[in-house]
Design a protein around this motif. Structure first.
Motif, PDB file in Angstrom:
ATOM      1  N   ALA A 251     -12.452  -7.337  -3.124  1.00  0.00           N
ATOM      2  CA  ALA A 251     -12.786  -7.467  -1.698  1.00  0.00           C
ATOM      3  C   ALA A 251     -14.225  -7.031  -1.440  1.00  0.00           C
ATOM      4  N   ASP A 252     -14.641  -5.946  -2.081  1.00  0.00           N
ATOM      5  CA  ASP A 252     -16.025  -5.469  -1.918  1.00  0.00           C
ATOM      6  C   ASP A 252     -17.015  -6.509  -2.416  1.00  0.00           C
ATOM      7  N   THR A 253     -16.697  -7.085  -3.568  1.00  0.00           N
ATOM      8  CA  THR A 253     -17.585  -8.090  -4.158  1.00  0.00           C
ATOM      9  C   THR A 253     -17.720  -9.311  -3.253  1.00  0.00           C
ATOM     10  N   LEU A 254     -16.597  -9.697  -2.650  1.00  0.00           N
ATOM     11  CA  LEU A 254     -16.602 -10.909  -1.835  1.00  0.00           C
ATOM     12  C   LEU A 254     -16.917 -10.619  -0.370  1.00  0.00           C
ATOM     13  N   GLY A 255     -17.127  -9.336  -0.056  1.00  0.00           N
ATOM     14  CA  GLY A 255     -17.423  -8.955   1.334  1.00  0.00           C
ATOM     15  C   GLY A 255     -16.246  -9.149   2.266  1.00  0.00           C
ATOM     16  N   GLU A 256     -15.046  -8.970   1.717  1.00  0.00           N
ATOM     17  CA  GLU A 256     -13.844  -9.153   2.542  1.00  0.00           C
ATOM     18  C   GLU A 256     -13.216  -7.801   2.875  1.00  0.00           C
ATOM     19  N   PRO A 257     -12.446  -7.717   3.964  1.00  0.00           N
ATOM     20  CA  PRO A 257     -11.777  -6.440   4.265  1.00  0.00           C
ATOM     21  C   PRO A 257     -10.556  -6.246   3.373  1.00  0.00           C
ATOM     22  N   THR A 258     -10.111  -4.992   3.214  1.00  0.00           N
ATOM     23  CA  THR A 258      -8.900  -4.728   2.406  1.00  0.00           C
ATOM     24  C   THR A 258      -7.935  -3.892   3.238  1.00  0.00           C
ATOM     25  N   ASP A 259      -6.671  -4.224   3.152  1.00  0.00           N
ATOM     26  CA  ASP A 259      -5.651  -3.378   3.784  1.00  0.00           C
ATOM     27  C   ASP A 259      -5.053  -2.479   2.725  1.00  0.00           C
ATOM     28  N   MET A 260      -4.671  -1.289   3.139  1.00  0.00           N
ATOM     29  CA  MET A 260      -4.003  -0.355   2.225  1.00  0.00           C
ATOM     30  C   MET A 260      -2.733  -1.009   1.705  1.00  0.00           C
ATOM     31  N   ASP A 261      -2.465  -0.869   0.432  1.00  0.00           N
ATOM     32  CA  ASP A 261      -1.284  -1.486  -0.140  1.00  0.00           C
ATOM     33  C   ASP A 261      -0.012  -0.843   0.394  1.00  0.00           C
ATOM     34  N   PHE A 262       1.038  -1.643   0.539  1.00  0.00           N
ATOM     35  CA  PHE A 262       2.290  -1.127   1.095  1.00  0.00           C
ATOM     36  C   PHE A 262       2.916  -0.044   0.206  1.00  0.00           C
ATOM     37  N   CYS A 263       2.635  -0.104  -1.095  1.00  0.00           N
ATOM     38  CA  CYS A 263       3.278   0.865  -1.999  1.00  0.00           C
ATOM     39  C   CYS A 263       2.873   2.303  -1.680  1.00  0.00           C
ATOM     40  N   PHE A 264       1.775   2.486  -0.932  1.00  0.00           N
ATOM     41  CA  PHE A 264       1.363   3.850  -0.589  1.00  0.00           C
ATOM     42  C   PHE A 264       2.000   4.349   0.714  1.00  0.00           C
ATOM     43  N   GLU A 265       2.900   3.537   1.269  1.00  0.00           N
ATOM     44  CA  GLU A 265       3.601   3.947   2.501  1.00  0.00           C
ATOM     45  C   GLU A 265       4.680   4.977   2.208  1.00  0.00           C
ATOM     46  N   LEU A 266       5.346   4.787   1.039  1.00  0.00           N
ATOM     47  CA  LEU A 266       6.487   5.656   0.728  1.00  0.00           C
ATOM     48  C   LEU A 266       6.458   6.003  -0.755  1.00  0.00           C
ATOM     49  N   PHE A 267       6.557   7.279  -1.074  1.00  0.00           N
ATOM     50  CA  PHE A 267       6.674   7.663  -2.481  1.00  0.00           C
ATOM     51  C   PHE A 267       8.055   7.211  -2.959  1.00  0.00           C
ATOM     52  N   ALA A 268       8.109   6.457  -4.020  1.00  0.00           N
ATOM     53  CA  ALA A 268       9.392   5.973  -4.526  1.00  0.00           C
ATOM     54  C   ALA A 268       9.321   5.934  -6.045  1.00  0.00           C
ATOM     55  N   HIS A 269      10.236   6.602  -6.689  1.00  0.00           N
ATOM     56  CA  HIS A 269      10.195   6.649  -8.152  1.00  0.00           C
ATOM     57  C   HIS A 269      11.620   6.596  -8.690  1.00  0.00           C
ATOM     58  N   VAL A 270      11.835   5.722  -9.647  1.00  0.00           N
ATOM     59  CA  VAL A 270      13.157   5.690 -10.275  1.00  0.00           C
ATOM     60  C   VAL A 270      12.983   6.014 -11.751  1.00  0.00           C
ATOM     61  N   THR A 271      13.825   6.896 -12.249  1.00  0.00           N
ATOM     62  CA  THR A 271      13.705   7.307 -13.639  1.00  0.00           C
ATOM     63  C   THR A 271      15.082   7.702 -14.152  1.00  0.00           C
ATOM     64  N   LYS A 272      15.119   8.277 -15.343  1.00  0.00           N
ATOM     65  CA  LYS A 272      16.397   8.720 -15.911  1.00  0.00           C
ATOM     66  C   LYS A 272      16.230  10.128 -16.422  1.00  0.00           C
ATOM     67  N   PHE A 273      17.081  11.023 -16.029  1.00  0.00           N
ATOM     68  CA  PHE A 273      17.098  12.352 -16.618  1.00  0.00           C
ATOM     69  C   PHE A 273      18.516  12.658 -17.048  1.00  0.00           C
ATOM     70  N   PHE A 274      18.662  13.190 -18.235  1.00  0.00           N
ATOM     71  CA  PHE A 274      19.969  13.580 -18.767  1.00  0.00           C
ATOM     72  C   PHE A 274      20.960  12.420 -18.678  1.00  0.00           C
ATOM     73  N   ASN A 275      20.436  11.239 -18.873  1.00  0.00           N
ATOM     74  CA  ASN A 275      21.252  10.027 -18.853  1.00  0.00           C
ATOM     75  C   ASN A 275      21.761   9.640 -17.465  1.00  0.00           C
ATOM     76  N   TYR A 276      21.282  10.284 -16.434  1.00  0.00           N
ATOM     77  CA  TYR A 276      21.614   9.880 -15.064  1.00  0.00           C
ATOM     78  C   TYR A 276      20.453   9.080 -14.495  1.00  0.00           C
ATOM     79  N   LYS A 277      20.768   8.093 -13.689  1.00  0.00           N
ATOM     80  CA  LYS A 277      19.720   7.429 -12.923  1.00  0.00           C
ATOM     81  C   LYS A 277      19.255   8.418 -11.853  1.00  0.00           C
ATOM     82  N   VAL A 278      17.950   8.545 -11.687  1.00  0.00           N
ATOM     83  CA  VAL A 278      17.409   9.468 -10.687  1.00  0.00           C
ATOM     84  C   VAL A 278      16.429   8.700  -9.804  1.00  0.00           C
TER      85      VAL A 278
END
Ligand code: FAD
Length: 505
Positions: free
Chosen positions: A397-424
């Motif tokens: 966007a900077d290179t092309l002189g265009e505006p950028t909106d904040m990405d939606f992924c930064f709206e909510l912390f969300a993480h899925v992983t596995k600990f001790f064989n449980y989905k977390v």
């Protein structure tokens, strides 16, 4: 004056990305797609790069994917305009828009993205009996040592320590944590209580044969590359990193973990030094958690750990899993970067560092924008991918002189992983981070099956921890994102007899 070697003539590129981990590779891929007629230079110290495969958007913000370590030629084949240069960057001359590699080659950029990751923060740098785990190389080293070990000490309480404590078999494990409960980075004491029985339980399946399941390049090739480039900093391992390793010690026993809480390492002794000190070490406590009757240890060990609690244990080696420090050192000399409190390169909401035309993404950076009330930075795989992707979008966007909106992924912390064989699943302010005492917790727990915790403030949901197959992630994600007033539902919110999804449809 001698003529400059043609090999060392500076090479120019509009976009240069440093780092072949997930942040750098994702950034380069997106730039390559947006600017098909430009060469994108990916300069990396590691002989192999990281690729995201089987990407799945589980819900609006939750994502799951595998990570494969690949030869850089595979990336170059997929994106013919990406050129991978395998050499560490030893210097950045930001005023000249130039980087210099270990090989002496100079590259002049218009826009640069630094994605050089982080290094393990070891409890001590100069002790051969203290190992850190960061990349394939160090994980292999750890595996080699473990195969001969009868007892190890794990120091630290983050994700790596949690996974090791659960996965290691055939070896006694002393696990020293500075907190009251295990897994403090990810959960509260309640969740830790829920998980602890798994530490002594027999695992559902026998340990898988020692094979590398996640690597597309043959193991031997990886080892050859590593051997050819000793001491170079590889990419951090990621989800399921231990699946490819045989985490088995030299003894014939299943899990044997003893937790020492509320303590840190005071001193480490080598065998001779310990004998001279005339101190006494303890045998592995048999009855957890009440180890009052711990006995003196008759066995002689290569190394001894004295804890701040006064206890001393001998072991074969120590794993230091005490977090990471952003890998900024190669880029600091002569460059006036603003660093965050944790030592990372600060980036604004366009992933811009404090220096012109230099962006950063992944573990190396520290975000400095005012975040959404339910997002926080954590040095995780998912965020490395999201930041690499978003940094490329901002560079474009900077290179092309265009505006950028904040990405939606930064709206909510969300993480899925596995600990001790449980989905977390972790959502938003899952541990009431930064909320002080101004919040309430609601809990639902079925022993051995699921643990659900939500963090509420003024009737609104701000975070959640979901352990087990709860199927609540999408509903809770929506409730956190839309900040609906849930006061009138009270305890019903977690009543297992109520199908909460129908409630909010
Ligand atoms: P890295 O992956 O560290 O990549 C950095 C790259 O920069 C490397 O290619 C390196 O060679 C290169 N580099 C370094 N210095 C230079 C230089 N001077 N010049 C050129 N190149 C350089 N996260 C999760 O979400 N889930 C997990 O289960 C999980 N488990 C983990 C287990 C382990 C053992 C470890 C160590 C980390 C784990 N993480 C996990 C964290 C996750 O791996 C990192 O957050 C993520 O990999 C960071 O990606 P990155 O691209 O920023 O950095």
């Amino acid at each position: 004056m001698a003529a400059q070697s043609p090999q060392l003539a500076a090479r120019r590129s509009r976009f240069v990305v440093v780092g072949g981990g997930i942040a750098g590779v994702t950034c380069a891929e997106r730039l390559a797609t947006e600017f098909p007629s430009d060469d994108i230079l990916l300069v990396t110290a590691s002989p192999l790069i990281k690729a995201v495969t089987n990407f799945k958007q589980v819900s609006r913000t939750l994502e799951e994917f595998d990570v494969e370590e690949q030869a850089s030629s595979i990336l170059e084949k997929r994106y013919p305009n990406i050129k991978v240069i395998q050499s560490g960057v030893k210097q950045l001359k930001s005023e000249e828009h130039k980087i210099i590699t270990e090989a002496g080659q100079e590259y002049i950029y218009e826009k640069l993205c630094l994605c050089a990751g982080a290094r393990p923060k070891l409890i001590t740098e100069r002790n051969p009996f203290v190992l850190g785990i960061r990349d394939t190389d160090s994980a292999g080293e750890f595996q080699k040592h473990l195969a001969r070990a009868k007892r190890i000490t794990i120091v630290g309480n983050g994700g790596i320590a949690l996974e090791l404590a659960y996965e290691i078999e055939g070896c006694e494990v002393i696990w020293a944590i500075k907190d009251k409960a295990i897994g403090n980075t990810f959960f509260d004491a309640g969740a830790a209580e829920f998980l602890i029985p798994k530490l002594s339980a027999v695992k559902p399946e026998p340990p898988i044969a020692c094979k590398r399941t996640k690597y597309t390049t043959a193991g031997s090739e990886i080892e050859q590359s590593a051997a050819a480039n000793p001491g170079e900093i590889g990419s951090a391992l990621g989800p399921d990193w231990h699946e490819g390793l045989c985490l088995k010690g030299a003894k014939e026993l299943s899990h044997k973990v003893h937790i020492e809480s509320l303590c840190e390492v005071k001193k480490i002794y080598l065998r001779e030094e310990f004998q001279q000190s005339e101190k006494v070490s303890l045998a592995f406590p048999i009855d957890q958690p009440d180890e009052k009757n711990a006995e003196m240890d008759e066995e002689r060990w290569p190394v001894y750990v004295e804890l701040t609690s006064g206890k001393i244990y001998g072991c074969d080696f120590i794993v230091s899993a005490t977090g990471v420090v952003p890998n900024v050192q190669p880029f600091l000399d002569g460059n006036n970067f603003v660093l965050g409190g944790d030592g990372g390169l600060t980036v604004d909401k366009y992933m811009h560092t404090s220096l012109p035309d230099i962006y950063a993404a992944g573990d190396i950076c520290t975000t400095s924008w005012e975040p959404s009330p339910v997002w926080q930075q954590m040095r995780l795989w998912t965020q490395a991918r999201q930041m690499g992707w978003y940094a490329a979008k901002c560079m474009a966007a900077d290179t092309l002189g265009e505006p950028t909106d904040m990405d939606f992924c930064f709206e909510l912390f969300a993480h899925v992983t596995k600990f001790f064989n449980y989905k977390v699943v972790l959502l938003g302010k899952y541990n009431a981070q930064g909320l002080g005492s101004d919040h309430e917790l609601m809990l639902r727990c079925t022993k051995g099956q699921e643990y659900v915790k939500v963090v509420m403030q003024n009737g609104r949901m701000l975070g959640a921890v979901l352990i087990g197959e709860t199927d609540l992630e999408e509903t809770f994600e929506n409730l956190i994102l839309n900040q609906m007033d849930l006061s009138r539902y009270g305890e019903d919110l977690l009543d297992p007899r109520i199908d909460i999804e129908d409630y909010f449809d």
